[in-house]
Write a protein that holds these residues in place. Structure first.
Motif, short mmCIF file in Angstrom:
data_model
loop_
_atom_site.label_atom_id
_atom_site.label_comp_id
_atom_site.label_asym_id
_atom_site.label_seq_id
_atom_site.Cartn_x
_atom_site.Cartn_y
_atom_site.Cartn_z
N PRO A 149 58.06 38.15 48.78
CA PRO A 149 56.63 37.61 48.76
C PRO A 149 56.42 36.10 49.18
CG PRO A 149 57.01 38.49 46.62
CD PRO A 149 58.18 38.70 47.43
N THR A 150 55.64 35.77 50.01
CA THR A 150 55.39 34.42 50.56
C THR A 150 54.47 33.57 49.65
OG1 THR A 150 53.79 34.99 51.98
CG2 THR A 150 55.96 35.21 52.90
N GLY A 151 53.77 34.35 49.05
CA GLY A 151 52.62 33.48 48.12
C GLY A 151 51.23 33.33 49.19
N ILE A 152 51.39 33.57 50.27
CA ILE A 152 50.16 33.49 51.19
C ILE A 152 49.41 34.60 51.44
CG2 ILE A 152 49.78 33.11 53.62
CD1 ILE A 152 52.66 31.48 53.94
N GLU A 153 48.16 34.94 51.00
CA GLU A 153 47.40 35.66 51.16
C GLU A 153 46.78 35.96 52.51
OE1 GLU A 153 43.19 37.46 48.75
OE2 GLU A 153 44.12 35.66 48.21
N ARG A 154 46.74 37.24 53.10
CA ARG A 154 46.13 37.65 54.25
C ARG A 154 44.58 37.74 54.18
NH1 ARG A 154 48.67 38.23 58.48
NH2 ARG A 154 47.72 39.84 59.23
N PRO A 155 44.23 37.13 55.22
CA PRO A 155 42.59 37.06 55.07
C PRO A 155 42.12 38.44 55.87
CG PRO A 155 43.22 35.60 56.82
CD PRO A 155 44.65 36.04 56.19
N TYR A 156 41.10 38.84 55.46
CA TYR A 156 40.34 39.95 55.98
C TYR A 156 38.89 39.99 55.53
CZ TYR A 156 41.09 43.12 52.16
OH TYR A 156 41.13 43.96 51.10
N TYR A 215 42.34 48.47 41.59
CA TYR A 215 42.58 47.29 42.54
C TYR A 215 44.15 47.29 42.78
CZ TYR A 215 37.73 45.75 41.31
OH TYR A 215 36.67 45.68 41.06
N VAL A 216 44.60 46.83 43.90
CA VAL A 216 45.87 47.08 44.29
C VAL A 216 46.27 45.95 45.10
CG1 VAL A 216 47.51 48.31 45.50
CG2 VAL A 216 45.77 49.50 44.48
N LEU A 217 47.43 45.23 44.79
CA LEU A 217 48.12 44.16 45.46
C LEU A 217 49.01 44.65 46.52
CD1 LEU A 217 48.30 41.02 45.71
CD2 LEU A 217 50.09 41.21 44.00
N ASN A 218 48.82 44.36 47.73
CA ASN A 218 49.79 44.88 48.75
C ASN A 218 50.55 43.86 49.43
OD1 ASN A 218 49.02 47.90 48.67
ND2 ASN A 218 47.15 47.40 49.83
N HIS A 242 50.51 38.68 51.20
CA HIS A 242 49.77 39.64 50.30
C HIS A 242 48.46 39.93 50.72
CE1 HIS A 242 49.03 36.17 47.99
NE2 HIS A 242 47.84 36.59 47.49
N TYR A 243 47.78 40.86 50.04
CA TYR A 243 46.29 41.05 50.08
C TYR A 243 45.90 42.18 49.23
CZ TYR A 243 47.93 45.06 53.19
OH TYR A 243 48.54 46.21 53.64
N TRP A 244 44.78 41.69 48.43
CA TRP A 244 44.28 42.51 47.47
C TRP A 244 43.20 43.56 48.13
CZ3 TRP A 244 45.34 42.79 42.49
CH2 TRP A 244 46.09 42.04 41.66
N VAL A 245 43.15 44.79 47.46
CA VAL A 245 42.38 45.81 48.01
C VAL A 245 41.80 46.49 46.66
CG1 VAL A 245 43.55 46.24 50.09
CG2 VAL A 245 44.11 47.63 48.18
N PHE A 246 40.48 46.87 46.92
CA PHE A 246 39.73 47.90 46.10
C PHE A 246 39.78 49.10 46.71
CE2 PHE A 246 36.04 49.79 44.11
CZ PHE A 246 36.30 49.67 42.62
N THR A 274 45.97 69.00 50.45
CA THR A 274 47.00 69.11 51.52
C THR A 274 47.42 67.68 51.92
OG1 THR A 274 45.30 68.91 53.03
CG2 THR A 274 45.83 70.91 52.54
N GLY A 275 46.70 66.79 51.15
CA GLY A 275 47.21 65.45 51.25
C GLY A 275 46.30 64.53 50.41
N TYR A 276 46.17 63.32 50.83
CA TYR A 276 45.51 62.31 50.12
C TYR A 276 45.06 61.32 50.91
CZ TYR A 276 48.04 64.44 46.25
OH TYR A 276 48.63 65.12 45.51
N HIS A 277 43.68 60.90 50.94
CA HIS A 277 43.05 59.79 51.66
C HIS A 277 42.59 58.61 50.88
CE1 HIS A 277 39.20 59.30 53.99
NE2 HIS A 277 39.91 58.59 54.64
N SER A 278 42.99 57.41 51.59
CA SER A 278 42.39 56.21 51.06
C SER A 278 41.69 55.28 51.73
CB SER A 278 43.77 55.44 50.46
OG SER A 278 43.37 54.16 49.91
N ASN A 279 40.54 54.85 51.29
CA ASN A 279 39.72 53.83 51.72
C ASN A 279 39.80 52.55 50.92
OD1 ASN A 279 38.57 55.50 53.73
ND2 ASN A 279 37.25 56.43 52.41
N ARG A 280 40.05 51.39 51.67
CA ARG A 280 39.98 50.22 50.89
C ARG A 280 39.20 49.24 51.48
NH1 ARG A 280 44.33 52.71 51.89
NH2 ARG A 280 45.63 51.55 53.03
N ARG A 281 38.67 48.27 50.29
CA ARG A 281 37.78 47.30 50.82
C ARG A 281 38.38 45.94 50.15
NH1 ARG A 281 33.51 48.11 53.84
NH2 ARG A 281 32.74 50.17 53.90
N LYS A 282 37.83 44.76 50.76
CA LYS A 282 38.23 43.66 50.12
C LYS A 282 37.50 43.38 48.93
CE LYS A 282 38.77 38.73 51.22
NZ LYS A 282 38.87 37.91 52.26
#
Length: 174
Positions: free
Chosen positions: A8-15, A83-86, A93-97, A111-119
């Motif tokens: 980890p760099t400790g730098i958050e990726r913006p989006y 809430y997930v830290l990626n 890194h970047y946090w997602v909901f 048959t599988g899994y689908h994930s939608n993530r937002r800030k």
């Protein structure tokens, strides 16, 4: 294929708040689809993502016990919000909901899994961080990773029980 260790760099990726990160996996959690936002934030090219385990973007500060809850829930054919830290390929890194759901065929089989993530809102992340830190501390207290994950999972369930809420109620209350 052996993956290089990323620190980890400790730098958050913006989006942007409006952006939607989408991925799909097979039953084992290997990525079968990733949208352009996923690829941009993770800094992985599509050819390295497709077929790779979704844990490719797992940040080491993310408690494994939360993923146990996630997998137990979706394998029971239910949806989950978390809430997930990626972590990106370069260690940022970047946090997602995340909203993770099973994908069903016409006969109702998964048959599988689908994930939608937002800030998520920064205030929500600040509220979840102490819990995740406690879970991670509990997990690391044990030499055996599987035992640590199980103890962290028990701590998570006890925390929810003490608050007298189900996991989804807790997540949406932040």
């Amino acid at each position: 294929m052996t993956r290089k260790v990323i620190h980890p760099t400790g730098i958050e990726r913006p989006y942007d708040q409006e952006e939607l990160i989408v991925s799909k996996t097979d039953l084992k959690g290997h990525i079968t689809y990733a949208n352009d936002v996923f690829l941009r934030l993770s800094k992985y090219p599509e050819e390295e993502v497709i077929g790779a385990p979704h844990s490719l973007i797992r940040h080491p500060d993310m408690p494994r016990s939360v993923f146990k809850l996630l997998w137990d829930t979706i394998q029971a054919k239910k949806e989950i919000f978390a809430y997930v830290l990626n972590m990106a390929r370069n260690g940022d890194h970047y946090w997602v909901f995340a909203h993770v759901t099973p994908t069903f065929d016409a006969k109702g089989n998964v048959t599988g899994y689908h994930s939608n993530r937002r800030k998520p809102d920064a205030a929500q992340i600040e509220k979840i961080k102490p819990l995740y830190a406690a879970l991670l501390t509990e997990e690391k207290r044990h030499d055996n990773r599987k035992d640590g994950m199980q103890r962290g999972y028990e701590l998570l369930l006890n925390t929810l029980k003490n608050k007298e809420v189900e996991y989804d109620e807790f997540v949406f209350s932040l």
